[in-house]
Scaffold this motif. Structure first.
Motif, PDB file in Angstrom:
ATOM      1  N   ARG A   1       2.728  -0.056   7.479  1.00  0.00           N
ATOM      2  CA  ARG A   1       1.822   0.471   6.592  1.00  0.00           C
ATOM      3  C   ARG A   1       1.543  -0.568   5.697  1.00  0.00           C
ATOM      4  O   ARG A   1       0.514  -0.989   5.178  1.00  0.00           O
ATOM      5  CB  ARG A   1       2.120   1.696   5.896  1.00  0.00           C
ATOM      6  N   LEU A   2       2.478  -1.419   5.184  1.00  0.00           N
ATOM      7  CA  LEU A   2       2.867  -2.378   4.245  1.00  0.00           C
ATOM      8  C   LEU A   2       1.896  -3.936   5.180  1.00  0.00           C
ATOM      9  O   LEU A   2       1.130  -4.380   4.452  1.00  0.00           O
ATOM     10  CB  LEU A   2       4.087  -3.027   3.985  1.00  0.00           C
TER      11      LEU A   2
ATOM     12  N   LYS B   1      -2.132  -1.594  -4.451  1.00  0.00           N
ATOM     13  CA  LYS B   1      -3.022  -2.688  -3.852  1.00  0.00           C
ATOM     14  C   LYS B   1      -4.369  -1.909  -3.642  1.00  0.00           C
ATOM     15  O   LYS B   1      -5.476  -2.568  -3.970  1.00  0.00           O
ATOM     16  CB  LYS B   1      -2.496  -2.630  -2.305  1.00  0.00           C
ATOM     17  N   ASP B   2      -4.651  -0.624  -3.168  1.00  0.00           N
ATOM     18  CA  ASP B   2      -5.973   0.007  -3.352  1.00  0.00           C
ATOM     19  C   ASP B   2      -6.520  -0.031  -4.625  1.00  0.00           C
ATOM     20  O   ASP B   2      -7.886   0.273  -4.732  1.00  0.00           O
ATOM     21  CB  ASP B   2      -5.635   1.361  -2.882  1.00  0.00           C
TER      22      ASP B   2
ATOM     23  N   HIS C   1       7.101   1.852  -1.172  1.00  0.00           N
ATOM     24  CA  HIS C   1       5.970   1.314  -0.321  1.00  0.00           C
ATOM     25  C   HIS C   1       4.725   2.162  -0.568  1.00  0.00           C
ATOM     26  O   HIS C   1       3.550   1.326  -0.468  1.00  0.00           O
ATOM     27  CB  HIS C   1       6.412   1.165   1.029  1.00  0.00           C
ATOM     28  N   ASN C   2       4.523   3.163  -0.753  1.00  0.00           N
ATOM     29  CA  ASN C   2       3.487   4.083  -1.156  1.00  0.00           C
ATOM     30  C   ASN C   2       2.806   3.759  -2.324  1.00  0.00           C
ATOM     31  O   ASN C   2       1.632   3.765  -2.471  1.00  0.00           O
ATOM     32  CB  ASN C   2       3.769   5.738  -1.005  1.00  0.00           C
TER      33      ASN C   2
ATOM     34  N   LYS D   1      -1.805  -3.620   5.222  1.00  0.00           N
ATOM     35  CA  LYS D   1      -2.203  -3.699   3.580  1.00  0.00           C
ATOM     36  C   LYS D   1      -2.161  -5.207   3.234  1.00  0.00           C
ATOM     37  O   LYS D   1      -2.743  -5.786   2.133  1.00  0.00           O
ATOM     38  CB  LYS D   1      -1.586  -2.729   2.719  1.00  0.00           C
TER      39      LYS D   1
ATOM     40  N   ASP E   1      -3.811   9.872   3.466  1.00  0.00           N
ATOM     41  CA  ASP E   1      -3.379   8.540   3.916  1.00  0.00           C
ATOM     42  C   ASP E   1      -1.879   8.012   3.252  1.00  0.00           C
ATOM     43  O   ASP E   1      -1.286   7.295   3.730  1.00  0.00           O
ATOM     44  CB  ASP E   1      -4.422   7.455   3.676  1.00  0.00           C
ATOM     45  N   CYS E   2      -2.056   8.266   2.008  1.00  0.00           N
ATOM     46  CA  CYS E   2      -0.839   7.689   1.335  1.00  0.00           C
ATOM     47  C   CYS E   2      -0.164   8.767   0.483  1.00  0.00           C
ATOM     48  O   CYS E   2      -1.020   9.872  -0.111  1.00  0.00           O
ATOM     49  CB  CYS E   2      -1.310   6.679   0.509  1.00  0.00           C
TER      50      CYS E   2
ATOM     51  N   ILE F   1       1.233   0.420  -1.856  1.00  0.00           N
ATOM     52  CA  ILE F   1      -0.234   0.481  -1.351  1.00  0.00           C
ATOM     53  C   ILE F   1      -0.847   1.125  -2.188  1.00  0.00           C
ATOM     54  O   ILE F   1      -2.363   0.584  -2.247  1.00  0.00           O
ATOM     55  CB  ILE F   1      -0.297   1.523  -0.058  1.00  0.00           C
TER      56      ILE F   1
END
Length: 445
Positions: free
Chosen positions: A41-42, A21-22, A14-15, A45, A144-145, A18
């Motif tokens: 967290r998902l 996505k970023d 999941h990290n 986002k 954050d990630c 993310i």
């Protein structure tokens, strides 16, 4: 770029989702169960699957990369559809390499200490505003990630795990990274469910060292005999930089690192953490951070999540939790705890939770692991053994393998919790070692 994650809810997966996505990628994913904190967290986002389960219809020809997590099985219907369409299927480490193949890759490997060392390096770089890509296996203060991927950064710092890459790629993860700069912190048999013999396990580290790019650098722990054997036997060309535990002292519960620049106060404790610090210092030198700058930053490093992490209790008692479960990690953590809290009565709790730690053959490695604690307690769940389809283990066998007749052994969570409730946690020092949660024990109360 269109990416789809099969088993998006995992801690690492999941990290990465993310991070992509970023970076501006289009990200979708599936999973049969997603827990916190991954779920929230998902969702923030906008990439949390709308429903749980596997849906082959999600796998379409316009997907550029399918990223397969270890949680998925070989017969996963989405995986079958991806194969049918001839899509490119990556394991987690394989995709990280693809993202970093044009960067200088720094890989931190070893049976123990790799998360802490990687965290130390990232803390120092962040302190001095030196931007790098990274992947680390613990949540860090100020980040954050756990994964960061950019187009522009020159370096990528990777925690190198020796476990399997994916259900269809049985190579150790760290064999896919091809490091330019590497660190090897220690070798102590782990993951017995995958690596059936110690030599099979060591072979992964031989291959890792052989994967260092020509003319690269290896920083290694010269106090570990197995590491030294692997490094000395390597036939490829790279520069070797050994490190060892630095001098330090403890005054009034404060740890001071002895350096040419004077005594440096630290926010961490334990000889193993000082050894980790020294490895991190050498890696930072390779990244252009000189000693004075390193020491300036490392003073504020408080540790990686669940690595001798202080728990704030309602009664202000002294309690630390640690991810330690492998024998070498348990021994190092117990030693550090006893050294730090010499004036306190020390309580050590260990939960045997993994396939390896519940294997009677592997239990031999825990001999004297809990010695020196005033009270030593081991907990494992009989129900967990049944779920894992493993043979029953008697408390007497645990005492025998730990070579500690004073060891208290609990096999039922309710019995452990009842014992816990008899203790005055406002006095003494408590060390809680587990990759689980002691059957739901609340450590804050």
């Amino acid at each position: 770029m269109n990416t789809h994650f099969i088993a998006i809810g995992g801690s690492a997966m999941h990290n990465l989702a993310i991070a992509l996505k970023d970076k501006g990628y289009h990200v979708t994913g599936s999973d049969d169960a997603i827990f916190e904190p991954s779920k929230s967290r998902l969702e923030i986002k906008g990439i949390l699957p709308q429903e749980m389960g596997w849906f082959p219809d999600k796998i379409t020809p316009n997907i550029d990369a399918v990223i397969l997590g270890m949680h998925a099985h070989q017969d996963n219907p989405e995986l079958a559809k991806a194969k049918e369409l001839g899509l490119k299927i990556y394991s987690y480490p394989e995709f990280l390499y693809e993202q970093s193949k044009n960067k200088t890759r720094v890989v931190i490997a070893g049976s123990h200490g790799k998360t802490t060392i990687t965290s130390m390096i990232l803390h120092v770089l962040n302190f001095h505003q030196k931007d790098v890509d990274f992947m680390v296996g613990a949540q860090l203060e100020g980040f954050d990630c756990m994964v960061k991927l950019t187009q522009d950064n020159d370096f990528m710092v990777l925690e190198g795990d020796e476990y399997l890459s994916s259900p269809i790629d049985l190579r150790s993860k760290f064999l896919l990274y091809q490091p330019n700069i590497a660190l090897l912190s220690g070798i102590a048999w782990d993951h017995i469910n995958v690596f059936k013999t110690f030599d099979d396990y060591i072979e992964q580290f031989r291959k890792f060292v052989a994967s260092i790019t020509p003319g690269g650098v290896l920083v290694y722990n010269e106090e570990d005999a197995e590491v030294v054997k692997v490094v000395d036997a390597a036939e490829n060309y790279f520069r070797k930089i050994p490190y060892k535990t630095p001098e330090y002292e403890i005054n009034n519960d404060q740890v001071y690192l002895k350096t040419e620049m004077g005594d440096i106060p630290l926010s961490i404790f334990g000889a193993h953490n000082l050894l980790n610090l020294e490895g991190a210092r050498h890696i930072c030198q390779q990244l252009g951070i000189m000693d004075e700058s390193f020491y300036e930053a490392i003073m504020s490093f408080k540790g990686a999540s669940k690595r001798l992490e202080k728990v704030e209790r309602e009664d202000k008692g002294t309690l630390y939790k640690d991810f330690a479960h492998a024998p070498s990690k348990v021994k190092a953590t117990v030693k550090a705890f006893k050294e730090q809290f010499k004036k306190e009565k020390t309580y050590g709790f260990l939960e045997l939770h993994t396939y390896s730690s519940l294997n009677p053959i592997f239990l031999e490695q825990y001999d004297h692991a809990m010695d020196g604690l005033d009270e030593a307690i081991v907990f494992y769940s009989e129900d967990a053994l049944k779920i894992k389809r493993m043979e029953p283990i008697s408390p007497e066998l645990i005492q025998e393998k730990f070579k500690n007749n004073h060891l208290k052994v609990f096999t039922k969570a309710e019995d452990l919790h009842a014992y816990w409730n008899t203790l005055d946690k406002a006095t003494g020092a408590y060390l809680m070692m587990s990759s689980g949660n002691f059957g739901g024990l609340d450590l804050t109360k």
